[in-house]
Design a protein around this motif. Structure first.
Motif, PDB file in Angstrom:
ATOM      1  N   LYS A  14       0.835  -1.204   0.000  1.00 31.48           N
ATOM      2  CA  LYS A  14       0.000   0.000   0.000  1.00 31.48           C
ATOM      3  C   LYS A  14       0.872   1.257   0.000  1.00 31.48           C
ATOM      4  CE  LYS A  14      -3.712  -2.071   2.698  1.00 31.48           C
ATOM      5  NZ  LYS A  14      -4.448  -1.985   3.977  1.00 31.48           N
ATOM      6  N   ALA A  15       1.885   1.245   0.850  1.00 29.47           N
ATOM      7  CA  ALA A  15       2.773   2.410   0.948  1.00 29.47           C
ATOM      8  C   ALA A  15       3.519   2.643  -0.368  1.00 29.47           C
ATOM      9  CB  ALA A  15       3.758   2.227   2.098  1.00 29.47           C
ATOM     10  N   ALA A  16       3.969   1.571  -0.993  1.00 26.82           N
ATOM     11  CA  ALA A  16       4.699   1.710  -2.255  1.00 26.82           C
ATOM     12  C   ALA A  16       3.789   2.265  -3.351  1.00 26.82           C
ATOM     13  CB  ALA A  16       5.286   0.359  -2.681  1.00 26.82           C
ATOM     14  N   ALA A  17       2.559   1.769  -3.427  1.00 29.66           N
ATOM     15  CA  ALA A  17       1.614   2.274  -4.430  1.00 29.66           C
ATOM     16  C   ALA A  17       1.303   3.745  -4.184  1.00 29.66           C
ATOM     17  CB  ALA A  17       0.333   1.441  -4.420  1.00 29.66           C
ATOM     18  N   ARG A  18       1.103   4.112  -2.927  1.00 27.27           N
ATOM     19  CA  ARG A  18       0.843   5.525  -2.602  1.00 27.27           C
ATOM     20  C   ARG A  18       2.038   6.396  -2.961  1.00 27.27           C
ATOM     21  NH1 ARG A  18      -1.086   3.606   2.747  1.00 27.27           N
ATOM     22  NH2 ARG A  18      -3.319   3.330   2.556  1.00 27.27           N
ATOM     23  N   ARG A  19       3.230   5.914  -2.693  1.00 30.36           N
ATOM     24  CA  ARG A  19       4.440   6.699  -2.981  1.00 30.36           C
ATOM     25  C   ARG A  19       4.615   6.898  -4.486  1.00 30.36           C
ATOM     26  NH1 ARG A  19       7.112  10.808  -2.242  1.00 30.36           N
ATOM     27  NH2 ARG A  19       9.332  10.659  -2.500  1.00 30.36           N
ATOM     28  N   VAL A  24       4.404  10.523  -9.159  1.00 28.73           N
ATOM     29  CA  VAL A  24       3.856  10.823 -10.479  1.00 28.73           C
ATOM     30  C   VAL A  24       2.978  12.076 -10.419  1.00 28.73           C
ATOM     31  CG1 VAL A  24       2.365   9.962 -12.328  1.00 28.73           C
ATOM     32  CG2 VAL A  24       4.037   8.441 -11.285  1.00 28.73           C
ATOM     33  N   ASP A  25       2.162  12.193  -9.378  1.00 30.92           N
ATOM     34  CA  ASP A  25       1.295  13.365  -9.229  1.00 30.92           C
ATOM     35  C   ASP A  25       2.072  14.624  -8.857  1.00 30.92           C
ATOM     36  OD1 ASP A  25      -0.936  11.865  -9.790  1.00 30.92           O
ATOM     37  OD2 ASP A  25      -1.645  11.762  -7.719  1.00 30.92           O
ATOM     38  N   GLY A  26       3.278  14.448  -8.356  1.00 33.21           N
ATOM     39  CA  GLY A  26       4.061  15.571  -7.855  1.00 33.21           C
ATOM     40  C   GLY A  26       4.809  16.358  -8.905  1.00 33.21           C
ATOM     41  N   GLY A  27       4.484  16.180 -10.156  1.00 29.72           N
ATOM     42  CA  GLY A  27       5.090  16.993 -11.190  1.00 29.72           C
ATOM     43  C   GLY A  27       6.177  16.319 -11.991  1.00 29.72           C
ATOM     44  N   LEU A  28       6.292  15.017 -11.903  1.00 22.58           N
ATOM     45  CA  LEU A  28       7.332  14.320 -12.650  1.00 22.58           C
ATOM     46  C   LEU A  28       7.161  14.525 -14.160  1.00 22.58           C
ATOM     47  CD1 LEU A  28       9.837  12.555 -12.515  1.00 22.58           C
ATOM     48  CD2 LEU A  28       8.351  10.553 -12.401  1.00 22.58           C
ATOM     49  N   VAL A  82      -1.638   2.836 -11.155  1.00 23.31           N
ATOM     50  CA  VAL A  82      -1.566   3.017  -9.704  1.00 23.31           C
ATOM     51  C   VAL A  82      -2.931   3.409  -9.158  1.00 23.31           C
ATOM     52  CG1 VAL A  82      -0.580   4.446  -7.874  1.00 23.31           C
ATOM     53  CG2 VAL A  82       0.903   3.479  -9.596  1.00 23.31           C
ATOM     54  N   ASP A  83      -3.659   4.257  -9.863  1.00 21.24           N
ATOM     55  CA  ASP A  83      -5.014   4.607  -9.420  1.00 21.24           C
ATOM     56  C   ASP A  83      -5.881   3.355  -9.319  1.00 21.24           C
ATOM     57  OD1 ASP A  83      -4.597   7.317  -9.094  1.00 21.24           O
ATOM     58  OD2 ASP A  83      -5.393   7.856 -11.060  1.00 21.24           O
ATOM     59  N   VAL A  85      -4.859   0.209  -8.967  1.00 19.95           N
ATOM     60  CA  VAL A  85      -4.356  -0.637  -7.886  1.00 19.95           C
ATOM     61  C   VAL A  85      -4.838  -0.128  -6.536  1.00 19.95           C
ATOM     62  CG1 VAL A  85      -2.265  -1.326  -6.636  1.00 19.95           C
ATOM     63  CG2 VAL A  85      -2.350  -1.517  -9.114  1.00 19.95           C
ATOM     64  N   LEU A  86      -4.714   1.172  -6.319  1.00 21.72           N
ATOM     65  CA  LEU A  86      -5.163   1.737  -5.039  1.00 21.72           C
ATOM     66  C   LEU A  86      -6.665   1.555  -4.846  1.00 21.72           C
ATOM     67  CD1 LEU A  86      -2.963   4.938  -4.853  1.00 21.72           C
ATOM     68  CD2 LEU A  86      -2.838   2.953  -3.345  1.00 21.72           C
ATOM     69  N   ASP A  87      -7.434   1.768  -5.906  1.00 24.05           N
ATOM     70  CA  ASP A  87      -8.880   1.542  -5.815  1.00 24.05           C
ATOM     71  C   ASP A  87      -9.167   0.093  -5.425  1.00 24.05           C
ATOM     72  OD1 ASP A  87      -9.363   4.165  -6.534  1.00 24.05           O
ATOM     73  OD2 ASP A  87      -9.936   3.686  -8.606  1.00 24.05           O
ATOM     74  N   ASN A  88      -8.476  -0.849  -6.062  1.00 24.13           N
ATOM     75  CA  ASN A  88      -8.679  -2.270  -5.771  1.00 24.13           C
ATOM     76  C   ASN A  88      -8.256  -2.635  -4.360  1.00 24.13           C
ATOM     77  OD1 ASN A  88      -9.706  -2.723  -8.323  1.00 24.13           O
ATOM     78  ND2 ASN A  88      -7.782  -3.426  -9.166  1.00 24.13           N
ATOM     79  N   ILE A  89      -7.151  -2.063  -3.911  1.00 21.90           N
ATOM     80  CA  ILE A  89      -6.668  -2.334  -2.547  1.00 21.90           C
ATOM     81  C   ILE A  89      -7.704  -1.883  -1.517  1.00 21.90           C
ATOM     82  CG2 ILE A  89      -4.999  -1.580  -0.797  1.00 21.90           C
ATOM     83  CD1 ILE A  89      -2.850  -1.631  -3.037  1.00 21.90           C
ATOM     84  N   PHE A  90      -8.187  -0.669  -1.704  1.00 17.17           N
ATOM     85  CA  PHE A  90      -9.119  -0.146  -0.718  1.00 17.17           C
ATOM     86  C   PHE A  90     -10.494  -0.788  -0.825  1.00 17.17           C
ATOM     87  CE2 PHE A  90      -5.877   3.208  -0.862  1.00 17.17           C
ATOM     88  CZ  PHE A  90      -5.438   3.078   0.451  1.00 17.17           C
ATOM     89  N   ALA A  91     -10.900  -1.200  -2.027  1.00 18.64           N
ATOM     90  CA  ALA A  91     -12.155  -1.924  -2.193  1.00 18.64           C
ATOM     91  C   ALA A  91     -12.071  -3.286  -1.507  1.00 18.64           C
ATOM     92  CB  ALA A  91     -12.506  -2.092  -3.668  1.00 18.64           C
TER      93      ALA A  91
END
Length: 95
Positions: A14-19, A24-28, A82-83, A85-91
């Motif tokens: 979870k932490a790796a996916a969030r990171r 990516v969202d941080g302007g890369l 990643v979006d 994956v995160l959706d699936n993890i939290f679901a």
């Protein structure tokens, strides 16, 4: 017959996916675009002359620019992945 699938997701996953998402969202993508603009300025021939400039323009920059051009769509794909994956993890965690 019921087909159940067990999903194991560690806190580290979870932490790796969030990171990844944060990076990516941080302007890369914007940094990649800026890197391309600056490289094109150097390779354009108007601001830098000499043997190293010719080497940069002739061989270094074309390879780097091509790699950066491929990176942009790869970042878009990674962002979508990643979006999902995160959706699936939290679901799965709320099921």
């Amino acid at each position: 017959m019921t087909n159940t699938k067990t999903v194991l997701v560690t806190e580290e996953a979870k932490a790796a996916a969030r990171r990844i998402k944060t990076i990516v969202d941080g302007g890369l993508a914007e940094q990649v675009a800026d890197l391309q603009r600056q490289g094109k300025t150097l390779a354009g021939g108007a601001v830098w002359k000499g043997a190293r400039a010719e080497q940069f323009t002739g061989s270094i920059w074309p390879e780097a620019d091509a790699a950066l051009a491929k990176l942009k769509p790869a970042l878009d794909d990674l962002h979508r992945w990643v979006d999902t994956v995160l959706d699936n993890i939290f679901a799965a965690g709320n099921a």
